[in-house]
Motif scaffolding. Sequence first.
Motif, PDB file in Angstrom:
ATOM      1  N   ALA A  99       2.053  16.582 -13.312  1.00 46.02           N
ATOM      2  CA  ALA A  99       1.113  17.774 -12.983  1.00 46.02           C
ATOM      3  C   ALA A  99       1.837  19.129 -13.084  1.00 46.02           C
ATOM      4  CB  ALA A  99       0.283  17.839 -11.677  1.00 46.02           C
ATOM      5  N   ILE A 100       3.205  19.003 -12.337  1.00 49.30           N
ATOM      6  CA  ILE A 100       4.190  20.273 -12.380  1.00 49.30           C
ATOM      7  C   ILE A 100       4.422  20.469 -13.792  1.00 49.30           C
ATOM      8  CG2 ILE A 100       6.321  20.912 -11.480  1.00 49.30           C
ATOM      9  CD1 ILE A 100       5.443  19.683  -8.794  1.00 49.30           C
ATOM     10  N   TRP A 150       0.844  -1.312  -0.132  1.00 52.02           N
ATOM     11  CA  TRP A 150       0.063  -0.040   0.080  1.00 52.02           C
ATOM     12  C   TRP A 150       1.083   1.117  -0.102  1.00 52.02           C
ATOM     13  CZ3 TRP A 150      -0.614   3.720   3.724  1.00 52.02           C
ATOM     14  CH2 TRP A 150      -1.779   4.854   3.487  1.00 52.02           C
ATOM     15  N   LYS A 151       1.708   1.157   0.807  1.00 51.82           N
ATOM     16  CA  LYS A 151       2.843   2.552   0.956  1.00 51.82           C
ATOM     17  C   LYS A 151       3.435   2.742  -0.482  1.00 51.82           C
ATOM     18  CE  LYS A 151       3.746   2.443   5.905  1.00 51.82           C
ATOM     19  NZ  LYS A 151       4.759   2.330   6.922  1.00 51.82           N
ATOM     20  N   GLN A 152       3.902   1.594  -1.102  1.00 49.75           N
ATOM     21  CA  GLN A 152       4.741   1.773  -2.340  1.00 49.75           C
ATOM     22  C   GLN A 152       3.803   2.105  -3.401  1.00 49.75           C
ATOM     23  OE1 GLN A 152       6.392  -2.152  -2.794  1.00 49.75           O
ATOM     24  NE2 GLN A 152       8.220  -1.850  -1.727  1.00 49.75           N
ATOM     25  N   LEU A 154       4.451   6.004  -5.187  1.00 52.91           N
ATOM     26  CA  LEU A 154       4.587   5.952  -6.609  1.00 52.91           C
ATOM     27  C   LEU A 154       3.485   6.721  -7.167  1.00 52.91           C
ATOM     28  CD1 LEU A 154       6.081   4.631  -9.218  1.00 52.91           C
ATOM     29  CD2 LEU A 154       4.491   3.033  -9.033  1.00 52.91           C
ATOM     30  N   PHE A 155       2.414   6.462  -7.000  1.00 54.59           N
ATOM     31  CA  PHE A 155       1.250   7.039  -7.485  1.00 54.59           C
ATOM     32  C   PHE A 155       1.380   8.625  -7.359  1.00 54.59           C
ATOM     33  CE2 PHE A 155      -3.011   9.157  -7.343  1.00 54.59           C
ATOM     34  CZ  PHE A 155      -3.318   9.136  -8.978  1.00 54.59           C
ATOM     35  N   VAL A 156       1.447   9.156  -6.106  1.00 57.18           N
ATOM     36  CA  VAL A 156       1.333  10.583  -5.823  1.00 57.18           C
ATOM     37  C   VAL A 156       2.663  11.256  -6.333  1.00 57.18           C
ATOM     38  CG1 VAL A 156       1.872  12.009  -3.776  1.00 57.18           C
ATOM     39  CG2 VAL A 156       0.109  10.140  -3.550  1.00 57.18           C
ATOM     40  N   VAL A 157       3.960  10.724  -6.273  1.00 56.24           N
ATOM     41  CA  VAL A 157       5.118  11.200  -6.801  1.00 56.24           C
ATOM     42  C   VAL A 157       4.986  11.430  -8.422  1.00 56.24           C
ATOM     43  CG1 VAL A 157       7.457  10.895  -7.226  1.00 56.24           C
ATOM     44  CG2 VAL A 157       6.564  10.462  -4.990  1.00 56.24           C
ATOM     45  N   SER A 158       4.490  10.321  -8.994  1.00 53.44           N
ATOM     46  CA  SER A 158       4.346  10.492 -10.253  1.00 53.44           C
ATOM     47  C   SER A 158       3.374  11.315 -11.232  1.00 53.44           C
ATOM     48  CB  SER A 158       4.168   9.068 -11.040  1.00 53.44           C
ATOM     49  OG  SER A 158       3.061   8.425 -10.570  1.00 53.44           O
ATOM     50  N   ILE A 190      -6.835  14.249 -13.992  1.00 51.87           N
ATOM     51  CA  ILE A 190      -5.947  13.732 -12.796  1.00 51.87           C
ATOM     52  C   ILE A 190      -6.873  13.462 -11.540  1.00 51.87           C
ATOM     53  CG2 ILE A 190      -4.659  14.779 -10.914  1.00 51.87           C
ATOM     54  CD1 ILE A 190      -2.909  16.391 -13.176  1.00 51.87           C
ATOM     55  N   GLY A 191      -8.276  14.513 -11.309  1.00 47.28           N
ATOM     56  CA  GLY A 191      -9.195  14.074 -10.327  1.00 47.28           C
ATOM     57  C   GLY A 191      -9.758  12.825 -10.650  1.00 47.28           C
ATOM     58  N   TRP A 192     -10.053  12.350 -11.786  1.00 50.95           N
ATOM     59  CA  TRP A 192     -10.547  11.073 -12.195  1.00 50.95           C
ATOM     60  C   TRP A 192      -9.823   9.876 -11.847  1.00 50.95           C
ATOM     61  CZ3 TRP A 192      -9.955   7.861 -16.688  1.00 50.95           C
ATOM     62  CH2 TRP A 192     -10.751   6.793 -16.708  1.00 50.95           C
ATOM     63  N   VAL A 193      -8.242  10.027 -12.219  1.00 54.90           N
ATOM     64  CA  VAL A 193      -7.468   8.903 -12.084  1.00 54.90           C
ATOM     65  C   VAL A 193      -7.327   8.873 -10.400  1.00 54.90           C
ATOM     66  CG1 VAL A 193      -4.963   8.451 -12.431  1.00 54.90           C
ATOM     67  CG2 VAL A 193      -6.359   9.381 -14.376  1.00 54.90           C
ATOM     68  N   TYR A 194      -7.080  10.023 -10.090  1.00 54.56           N
ATOM     69  CA  TYR A 194      -6.927   9.893  -8.285  1.00 54.56           C
ATOM     70  C   TYR A 194      -8.169   9.050  -7.676  1.00 54.56           C
ATOM     71  CZ  TYR A 194      -6.778  11.191  -3.398  1.00 54.56           C
ATOM     72  OH  TYR A 194      -6.571  11.018  -2.249  1.00 54.56           O
TER      73      TYR A 194
END
Length: 89
Positions: free
Chosen positions: A22-23, A7-9, A13-17, A65-69
């Motif tokens: 987005a940036i 779960w942590k990995q 991975l999702f949050v960083v990518s 991004i909202g939908w993927v999240y």
Amino acid sequence: MDTIKRWKQERRLFVVSITVLAIIFYLALPLSLSVIPDTMNKPAIANVSWAWIYAFMQVLMTWLIGWVYWIKAKQLDKLVDRIKQEEAE
């Protein structure tokens, strides 16, 4: 315990990518306007310039991004439920 690590990995991975994506995507508009203003101000479709098209794409990207999240959060919630079940046993 392996489920918690997984779960942590996955979350990291999702949050960083998604953050890096987005940036890069959102900073590309001001950078392109300052580096190649002539190209960005040329009409692309009818009298709409490339800058306006890119700005509209940022709105679409925000929704995407909202939908993927939302989808990823549902998957991660299933992992959390598994973790809770393992802890209960």
